[in-house]
Design a protein around this motif. Structure first.
Motif, PDB file in Angstrom:
ATOM      1  N   PHE A  54       0.833  -1.197   0.000  1.00  0.00           N
ATOM      2  CA  PHE A  54       0.000   0.000   0.000  1.00  0.00           C
ATOM      3  C   PHE A  54       0.864   1.242   0.000  1.00  0.00           C
ATOM      4  CE2 PHE A  54       0.656  -0.459   4.591  1.00  0.00           C
ATOM      5  CZ  PHE A  54       0.703   0.850   5.065  1.00  0.00           C
ATOM      6  N   VAL A  55       0.241   2.334  -0.429  1.00  0.00           N
ATOM      7  CA  VAL A  55       0.872   3.657  -0.345  1.00  0.00           C
ATOM      8  C   VAL A  55      -0.050   4.565   0.443  1.00  0.00           C
ATOM      9  CG1 VAL A  55       2.240   3.502  -2.455  1.00  0.00           C
ATOM     10  CG2 VAL A  55      -0.123   4.320  -2.583  1.00  0.00           C
ATOM     11  N   ASP A  56       0.556   5.561   1.063  1.00  0.00           N
ATOM     12  CA  ASP A  56      -0.205   6.557   1.813  1.00  0.00           C
ATOM     13  C   ASP A  56       0.696   7.759   2.025  1.00  0.00           C
ATOM     14  OD1 ASP A  56      -2.974   6.247   3.704  1.00  0.00           O
ATOM     15  OD2 ASP A  56      -1.649   7.904   4.203  1.00  0.00           O
ATOM     16  N   ILE A  57       0.105   8.925   2.155  1.00  0.00           N
ATOM     17  CA  ILE A  57       0.882  10.138   2.385  1.00  0.00           C
ATOM     18  C   ILE A  57       1.197  10.334   3.861  1.00  0.00           C
ATOM     19  CG2 ILE A  57      -1.048  11.760   2.696  1.00  0.00           C
ATOM     20  CD1 ILE A  57       0.550  13.672   0.816  1.00  0.00           C
ATOM     21  N   ASN A  58       0.446   9.655   4.732  1.00  0.00           N
ATOM     22  CA  ASN A  58       0.611   9.790   6.178  1.00  0.00           C
ATOM     23  C   ASN A  58       1.582   8.724   6.689  1.00  0.00           C
ATOM     24  OD1 ASN A  58       0.341   9.792   9.012  1.00  0.00           O
ATOM     25  ND2 ASN A  58      -1.766  10.493   8.900  1.00  0.00           N
ATOM     26  N   GLY A  59       2.839   9.130   6.855  1.00  0.00           N
ATOM     27  CA  GLY A  59       3.854   8.172   7.273  1.00  0.00           C
ATOM     28  C   GLY A  59       3.657   7.659   8.680  1.00  0.00           C
ATOM     29  N   GLU A  60       3.253   8.530   9.592  1.00  0.00           N
ATOM     30  CA  GLU A  60       3.091   8.123  10.987  1.00  0.00           C
ATOM     31  C   GLU A  60       2.001   7.073  11.144  1.00  0.00           C
ATOM     32  OE1 GLU A  60       2.183  10.136  15.386  1.00  0.00           O
ATOM     33  OE2 GLU A  60       2.480  11.397  13.626  1.00  0.00           O
ATOM     34  N   ALA A  61       0.852   7.306  10.529  1.00  0.00           N
ATOM     35  CA  ALA A  61      -0.246   6.347  10.620  1.00  0.00           C
ATOM     36  C   ALA A  61       0.122   5.035   9.943  1.00  0.00           C
ATOM     37  CB  ALA A  61      -1.506   6.931   9.991  1.00  0.00           C
ATOM     38  N   SER A  62       0.819   5.117   8.831  1.00  0.00           N
ATOM     39  CA  SER A  62       1.197   3.905   8.097  1.00  0.00           C
ATOM     40  C   SER A  62       2.173   3.052   8.887  1.00  0.00           C
ATOM     41  CB  SER A  62       1.803   4.289   6.743  1.00  0.00           C
ATOM     42  OG  SER A  62       0.865   4.987   5.949  1.00  0.00           O
ATOM     43  N   GLU A  63       3.175   3.693   9.499  1.00  0.00           N
ATOM     44  CA  GLU A  63       4.136   2.940  10.314  1.00  0.00           C
ATOM     45  C   GLU A  63       3.438   2.271  11.493  1.00  0.00           C
ATOM     46  OE1 GLU A  63       7.068   2.068   9.905  1.00  0.00           O
ATOM     47  OE2 GLU A  63       8.010   3.409   8.462  1.00  0.00           O
ATOM     48  N   ALA A  64       2.506   2.993  12.115  1.00  0.00           N
ATOM     49  CA  ALA A  64       1.775   2.417  13.243  1.00  0.00           C
ATOM     50  C   ALA A  64       0.963   1.203  12.801  1.00  0.00           C
ATOM     51  CB  ALA A  64       0.867   3.466  13.867  1.00  0.00           C
ATOM     52  N   LEU A  65       0.329   1.299  11.626  1.00  0.00           N
ATOM     53  CA  LEU A  65      -0.432   0.166  11.102  1.00  0.00           C
ATOM     54  C   LEU A  65       0.473  -1.032  10.840  1.00  0.00           C
ATOM     55  CD1 LEU A  65      -2.964  -1.170   9.861  1.00  0.00           C
ATOM     56  CD2 LEU A  65      -2.340  -0.051   7.686  1.00  0.00           C
ATOM     57  N   VAL A  66       1.597  -0.798  10.202  1.00  0.00           N
ATOM     58  CA  VAL A  66       2.513  -1.904   9.884  1.00  0.00           C
ATOM     59  C   VAL A  66       3.017  -2.576  11.154  1.00  0.00           C
ATOM     60  CG1 VAL A  66       4.784  -2.432   8.925  1.00  0.00           C
ATOM     61  CG2 VAL A  66       3.197  -0.992   7.632  1.00  0.00           C
ATOM     62  N   GLU A  67       3.347  -1.793  12.162  1.00  0.00           N
ATOM     63  CA  GLU A  67       3.828  -2.382  13.413  1.00  0.00           C
ATOM     64  C   GLU A  67       2.734  -3.186  14.103  1.00  0.00           C
ATOM     65  OE1 GLU A  67       6.963  -2.601  14.432  1.00  0.00           O
ATOM     66  OE2 GLU A  67       7.266  -1.705  12.448  1.00  0.00           O
ATOM     67  N   ARG A  68       1.506  -2.708  14.035  1.00  0.00           N
ATOM     68  CA  ARG A  68       0.397  -3.459  14.630  1.00  0.00           C
ATOM     69  C   ARG A  68       0.183  -4.776  13.897  1.00  0.00           C
ATOM     70  NH1 ARG A  68      -5.033  -3.351  13.558  1.00  0.00           N
ATOM     71  NH2 ARG A  68      -4.919  -1.438  12.313  1.00  0.00           N
ATOM     72  N   LEU A  69       0.273  -4.737  12.582  1.00  0.00           N
ATOM     73  CA  LEU A  69       0.083  -5.960  11.799  1.00  0.00           C
ATOM     74  C   LEU A  69       1.267  -6.910  11.973  1.00  0.00           C
ATOM     75  CD1 LEU A  69      -1.433  -4.516   8.497  1.00  0.00           C
ATOM     76  CD2 LEU A  69      -2.620  -5.536  10.446  1.00  0.00           C
ATOM     77  N   ARG A  70       2.461  -6.353  12.147  1.00  0.00           N
ATOM     78  CA  ARG A  70       3.634  -7.192  12.377  1.00  0.00           C
ATOM     79  C   ARG A  70       3.455  -8.024  13.646  1.00  0.00           C
ATOM     80  NH1 ARG A  70       8.547  -5.976  10.391  1.00  0.00           N
ATOM     81  NH2 ARG A  70       7.978  -3.750  10.262  1.00  0.00           N
ATOM     82  N   ALA A  71       2.888  -7.395  14.682  1.00  0.00           N
ATOM     83  CA  ALA A  71       2.671  -8.106  15.940  1.00  0.00           C
ATOM     84  C   ALA A  71       1.532  -9.115  15.823  1.00  0.00           C
ATOM     85  CB  ALA A  71       2.369  -7.106  17.057  1.00  0.00           C
ATOM     86  N   ARG A  72       0.523  -8.781  15.029  1.00  0.00           N
ATOM     87  CA  ARG A  72      -0.664  -9.629  14.942  1.00  0.00           C
ATOM     88  C   ARG A  72      -0.524 -10.747  13.924  1.00  0.00           C
ATOM     89  NH1 ARG A  72      -6.281  -6.510  14.793  1.00  0.00           N
ATOM     90  NH2 ARG A  72      -5.392  -5.865  16.797  1.00  0.00           N
ATOM     91  N   TYR A  73       0.182 -10.475  12.833  1.00  0.00           N
ATOM     92  CA  TYR A  73       0.313 -11.460  11.751  1.00  0.00           C
ATOM     93  C   TYR A  73       1.793 -11.604  11.378  1.00  0.00           C
ATOM     94  CZ  TYR A  73      -4.582 -10.057  11.368  1.00  0.00           C
ATOM     95  OH  TYR A  73      -5.894  -9.725  11.631  1.00  0.00           O
ATOM     96  N   PRO A  74       2.593 -12.233  12.239  1.00  0.00           N
ATOM     97  CA  PRO A  74       4.024 -12.387  11.951  1.00  0.00           C
ATOM     98  C   PRO A  74       4.245 -13.063  10.595  1.00  0.00           C
ATOM     99  CG  PRO A  74       3.506 -13.090  14.183  1.00  0.00           C
ATOM    100  CD  PRO A  74       2.195 -12.881  13.501  1.00  0.00           C
ATOM    101  N   GLY A  75       5.161 -12.533   9.842  1.00  0.00           N
ATOM    102  CA  GLY A  75       5.455 -13.106   8.541  1.00  0.00           C
ATOM    103  C   GLY A  75       4.588 -12.573   7.421  1.00  0.00           C
ATOM    104  N   SER A  76       3.627 -11.700   7.716  1.00  0.00           N
ATOM    105  CA  SER A  76       2.732 -11.164   6.688  1.00  0.00           C
ATOM    106  C   SER A  76       2.746  -9.640   6.692  1.00  0.00           C
ATOM    107  CB  SER A  76       1.300 -11.671   6.915  1.00  0.00           C
ATOM    108  OG  SER A  76       1.244 -13.072   6.828  1.00  0.00           O
TER     109      SER A  76
END
Length: 269
Positions: A54-76
């Motif tokens: 995905f792309v987004d202009i909001n870097g802070e929100a995007s990083e937070a989303l990726v970190e949340r998904l990293r914890a919830r879905y390891p490897g994805s």
């Protein structure tokens, strides 16, 4: 804020709980995926086992989303890049780089949008171009970028996020209404040529979705009364409801669906 009888769904399950085995390992590109409906889309496809970018202009929100998904879905963990979609070369480069990393995209979700309020008298040519750039032009050139790969695959699903706002004659955003209404024309103008390659293109039009932005900026006691008056269903439409329809449209379960608008608005329109 006054409490309303309109509540989020409480059926014991989420609309995103449905599984589509064919989406596992499919490559999905989403614009505006960092927050709101976009974040729900990203998570829904990650949950299916898809390879998501995905792309987004909001870097802070995007990083937070990726970190949340990293914890919830390891490897994805989804691939992502900060991108202003009004910069078409940057958008197309992001799509190309994501495809290089993940593989040719099976699914494109043109989600990015901005419904900033404005009046007819305030609109300048530059403002018009910027609004159209976000809400319409980005979708067209994202499609242009993914279609050659989809032709090689022999299939594809393109999902353009529309809007019911222009259909209910909402005031306050004539540029947005113009751009979003054109999603239906874009879909119909491309469907036949794309269909020859089994590439499907549909419009997914949300109603009033309870994103954080909508709740913060627009939801109050009076608007909740309006919601209750106009919706057929008493439940608030949530981002997950939009994601659930997107999963269906991306999957082989909707293989005979193209050139159609799918409205998720609890019966408002």
């Amino acid at each position: 804020m006054q409490a309303s009888s309109a509540q989020p769904h409480d059926s014991g399950s989420s609309p995103g709980d449905a599984l589509y085995p064919d989406l596992r390992s499919r490559r999905v590109f989403i614009t505006g995926g960092g927050s709101g409906i976009g974040a729900a889309l990203v998570e829904a496809f990650v949950r299916q086992g898809a390879k998501v970018a995905f792309v987004d202009i909001n870097g802070e929100a995007s990083e937070a989303l990726v970190e949340r998904l990293r914890a919830r879905y390891p490897g994805s963990v989804p691939w992502w890049r900060r991108c202003d979609v009004t910069d078409v070369p940057s958008l197309q480069l992001s799509i190309a780089d994501a495809a290089q990393a993940l593989g040719t995209f099976d699914v494109l979700v043109n989600n990015v949008a901005s419904d900033d309020r404005h009046t007819l008298d305030e609109v300048t040519p530059d403002y018009w171009d910027q609004r159209i750039g976000v809400n319409q032009r980005a979708a067209f050139f994202a499609i242009q970028s993914v279609v050659p790969g989809m032709r090689q695959l022999g299939h594809g699903s393109i999902i353009n996020l529309g809007s019911t706002g222009w259909q209910t004659k909402n005031a306050g955003y004539p540029c947005y209404a113009t751009a979003k209404s054109s999603m239906n024309g874009m879909m119909r103008g491309m469907a036949k040529a794309l269909g020859e390659h089994r590439i499907r293109i549909n419009v997914l039009s949300p109603g009033w979705v309870m994103t954080e932005r909508q709740i913060t900026q627009w939801l109050d006691a009076e608007s909740e009364k309006e919601l209750m008056k106009n919706q057929c269903l008493p439940d608030k439409v949530m981002p997950e409801d939009i994601a659930a329809m997107a999963l269906f449209l991306a999957s082989d379960a909707s293989r005979a669906c193209t050139a159609q608008e799918f409205v998720v608005d609890a019966g408002w329109t």
